[in-house]
Design a protein around this motif. Structure first.
Motif, mmCIF file in Angstrom:
data_model
loop_
_atom_site.group_PDB
_atom_site.id
_atom_site.type_symbol
_atom_site.label_atom_id
_atom_site.label_comp_id
_atom_site.label_asym_id
_atom_site.label_seq_id
_atom_site.Cartn_x
_atom_site.Cartn_y
_atom_site.Cartn_z
ATOM 1 N N UNK A 42 0.827 -1.295 0.038
ATOM 2 C CA UNK A 42 -0.038 -0.004 -0.027
ATOM 3 C C UNK A 42 0.724 1.385 -0.085
ATOM 4 N N UNK A 43 1.979 1.106 0.903
ATOM 5 C CA UNK A 43 2.742 2.389 0.858
ATOM 6 C C UNK A 43 3.386 2.467 -0.537
ATOM 7 N N UNK A 44 3.996 1.432 -1.010
ATOM 8 C CA UNK A 44 4.761 1.584 -2.242
ATOM 9 C C UNK A 44 3.749 2.289 -3.527
ATOM 10 N N UNK A 45 2.473 1.716 -3.516
ATOM 11 C CA UNK A 45 1.343 2.067 -4.459
ATOM 12 C C UNK A 45 1.161 3.506 -4.161
ATOM 13 N N UNK A 46 0.994 3.829 -3.011
ATOM 14 C CA UNK A 46 0.785 5.466 -2.462
ATOM 15 C C UNK A 46 2.119 6.203 -3.110
ATOM 16 N N UNK A 47 3.205 6.012 -3.137
ATOM 17 C CA UNK A 47 4.513 6.428 -3.668
ATOM 18 C C UNK A 47 4.298 6.686 -5.153
ATOM 19 N N UNK A 48 3.922 5.738 -5.788
ATOM 20 C CA UNK A 48 3.630 5.791 -7.048
ATOM 21 C C UNK A 48 2.649 6.528 -7.733
ATOM 22 N N UNK A 49 1.372 6.600 -6.934
ATOM 23 C CA UNK A 49 0.467 7.410 -7.245
ATOM 24 C C UNK A 49 0.777 8.678 -7.100
ATOM 25 N N UNK A 50 1.182 9.200 -5.917
ATOM 26 C CA UNK A 50 1.770 10.644 -5.723
ATOM 27 C C UNK A 50 2.573 11.206 -7.043
ATOM 28 N N UNK A 51 3.488 10.153 -7.376
ATOM 29 C CA UNK A 51 4.266 10.570 -8.573
ATOM 30 C C UNK A 51 3.386 11.007 -9.695
ATOM 31 N N UNK A 52 2.318 10.017 -9.980
ATOM 32 C CA UNK A 52 1.816 10.342 -11.458
ATOM 33 C C UNK A 52 0.776 11.422 -11.035
ATOM 34 N N UNK A 53 0.415 11.945 -9.804
ATOM 35 C CA UNK A 53 -0.528 13.138 -9.741
ATOM 36 C C UNK A 53 0.434 14.342 -9.987
ATOM 37 N N UNK A 54 1.785 14.129 -9.664
ATOM 38 C CA UNK A 54 2.577 15.246 -9.731
ATOM 39 C C UNK A 54 2.994 15.423 -11.150
ATOM 40 N N UNK A 55 2.928 14.247 -11.881
ATOM 41 C CA UNK A 55 3.388 14.472 -13.375
ATOM 42 C C UNK A 55 2.032 15.044 -14.167
ATOM 43 N N UNK A 56 0.816 14.604 -13.694
ATOM 44 C CA UNK A 56 -0.327 14.949 -14.270
ATOM 45 C C UNK A 56 -0.337 16.384 -13.943
ATOM 46 N N UNK A 57 -0.265 16.854 -12.748
ATOM 47 C CA UNK A 57 -0.226 18.485 -12.705
ATOM 48 C C UNK A 57 0.838 19.070 -13.304
ATOM 49 N N UNK A 58 1.980 18.551 -13.502
ATOM 50 C CA UNK A 58 2.761 19.528 -14.406
ATOM 51 C C UNK A 58 2.506 19.438 -15.790
ATOM 52 N N UNK A 59 1.896 18.186 -16.309
ATOM 53 C CA UNK A 59 1.233 18.300 -17.901
ATOM 54 C C UNK A 59 0.224 19.276 -17.783
#
Length: 468
Positions: A437-454
């Protein structure tokens, strides 16, 4: 208009990814026993989230870089090598990540230095703080590595005098040397195979698996693949005997590289008759045998490495044959059959037969180019062998990257690489639900950051003035 992508942005994004990897690894990596933190501690939690945040950023940078490589103005191989150096830099001083194997390497080097037979005893025989760092499952296990790697580990042990920080840095520098040899060989092998050198570097050297497991994990597969790559370059050029020597040395690090000798014969006799095949087979075999005898004698470790090839694998290994063996054994045990103990060995034997059949099909019927055939062969060995680890995928991937005949092959291999990059915890330990769960949370957080940058990079539509 899409997200603006160029080489510099990809370089910066990948650097951010490996920086988060290094920082997260300080509390969630494969740490020495005295630095170990309980998995539920705040530091370990933040570290695990940070590592997977970094992994996803790195994968995203690599995927975006692939688009640049395939674009109208692809970067030069030299500029890609600079990107590789920048991405790898934060990992140089990071703790070991995704595996504790590097501690086994150091213990085995110390055993050789202490004149303990590493092919008869496990690290427990060494004792002391260094042996205590080895994962419990390997404490009583003899080494499966060849004499060339043991000489390297022994020399490092003598130079560092058993000091753990210096030993870990030394092993990482050795792995970096292997990655450098891989990167040097890839463009040359690609040109010989009619492939794009930049695409070969992108898939075979800048691959997240290389950075996560060969650099951050300091696996000795880096030296094996580096020697194999430069050996193939030498063999197809003016120094075929030197090529055989280098490939044999690679096999004396880890045995699968021995298949490279078949590729040497194919490279030297391609398009010629049976006499040429026989002549090059004899020359290659003679040079390989002489190199093996000389290297083994120089190492002073004897020929125990031959029997050590049967070193048992982890009981929880998830190779297809091991998985089928465990399932079959459990089913037979439920039925009360006395055959249950034979299920795992039987499936391992079946895997060897399937591998042999695939190798014959690849070399005798499919007959692709020698480099590509070797890549497919090593991939078959990795998939159907008794043990599978994410970094084993690099055995075949390295050469497939250099010689893949179509872009669709590269796309499928790249997709598999991205998935495999997410499959191991930074501590190298088995995962539990909380850690997943923690690993998935880190990955999802990265995807959110990438989407916001996009979204932030998209041009805003001009506001139309209302007309009266």
């Amino acid at each position: 208009m899409g997200f603006p992508v160029d080489l510099r942005r990809c370089q910066a994004l990948g650097l951010a990814g490996t920086a988060f990897l290094a920082l997260g690894g300080e509390t969630a990596g494969a740490l020495p026993a005295h630095d170990f933190l309980a998995p539920g501690s705040v530091q370990a939690v933040l570290g695990l989230v940070g590592v997977y945040f970094g992994v996803v950023l790195l994968i995203a940078a690599w995927v975006l870089l692939g688009g640049v490589v395939r674009g109208p103005e692809p970067p030069t191989p030299r500029s890609l090598l600079l990107v590789l150096a920048v991405w790898a830099a934060p990992l140089l001083l990071a703790p070991p990540l995704f595996s504790r194997d590097v501690y086994s390497y150091l213990a085995q080097g110390a055993m050789v230095d202490a004149h303990i037979d590493v092919y008869a005893y496990g690290p427990a025989q060494l004792g002391g703080p260094l042996a205590d760092e080895v994962a419990p499952v390997w404490q009583q296990t003899a080494t499966p590595y060849g004499p060339v790697f043991l000489v390297v580990a022994s020399v490092l042990s003598a130079l560092t005098r058993g000091q753990l920080p210096a030993g870990l840095l030394g092993m990482r520098l050795i792995a970096l040397l292997g990655v450098a040899l891989m990167a040097a060989a890839l463009p040359r092998l690609a040109r010989h195979s009619g492939a794009d050198p930049a695409a070969a570097l992108w898939l075979g050297a800048l691959n997240p698996l290389v950075l996560l497991h060969l650099v951050a994990g300091a696996h000795n597969d880096a030296i094996m693949l580096g020697l194999l790559g430069v050996g193939l370059v030498a063999a197809r050029g003016r120094w075929p005997v030197l090529g055989v020597v280098l490939i044999t040395l690679a096999a004396l690090v880890k045995a699968p590289a021995a298949l490279g000798l078949v590729a040497v014969v194919a490279l030297r006799s391609r398009g010629r008759g049976p006499r040429a095949v026989l002549r090059h087979t004899v020359t290659t075999t003679t040079a390989a045998a002489a190199t093996t005898v000389a290297a083994t004698a120089a190492a002073g470790t004897g020929y125990g490495w031959i029997a050590a090839l049967k070193t048992p694998v982890s009981p929880h290994n998830w190779s297809p044959t091991s998985l089928l063996g465990r399932v079959t054994g459990a089913a037979l045990d439920q039925l009360g059959s006395g055959l249950a103990p034979f299920a795992l060995p039987a499936w391992h034997a079946a895997g060897l037969l399937v591998t042999a059949a695939l190798l014959l099909f690849i070399w005798l019927r499919l007959r692709p180019g020698p480099v590509y055939a070797l890549g497919l062969s090593l991939a078959a060995v990795a998939v159907f062998g008794p043990a599978v680890r994410p970094w084993y995928a690099l055995w075949g991937l390295f050469l497939i990257a250099a010689a893949a005949p179509t872009g669709s092959v590269r796309t499928r291999v790249a997709a598999a690489s991205a998935v495999l990059a997410l499959t191991v915890l930074p501590s190298g330990a088995p995962a539990d639900v909380e850690q997943v769960i923690l690993a998935v949370s880190g990955g999802v957080l990265a995807l959110v950051v990438l989407w916001q940058a996009h979204q932030a990079a998209r041009p805003q539509s001009p506001v139309r003035e209302r007309t009266a």
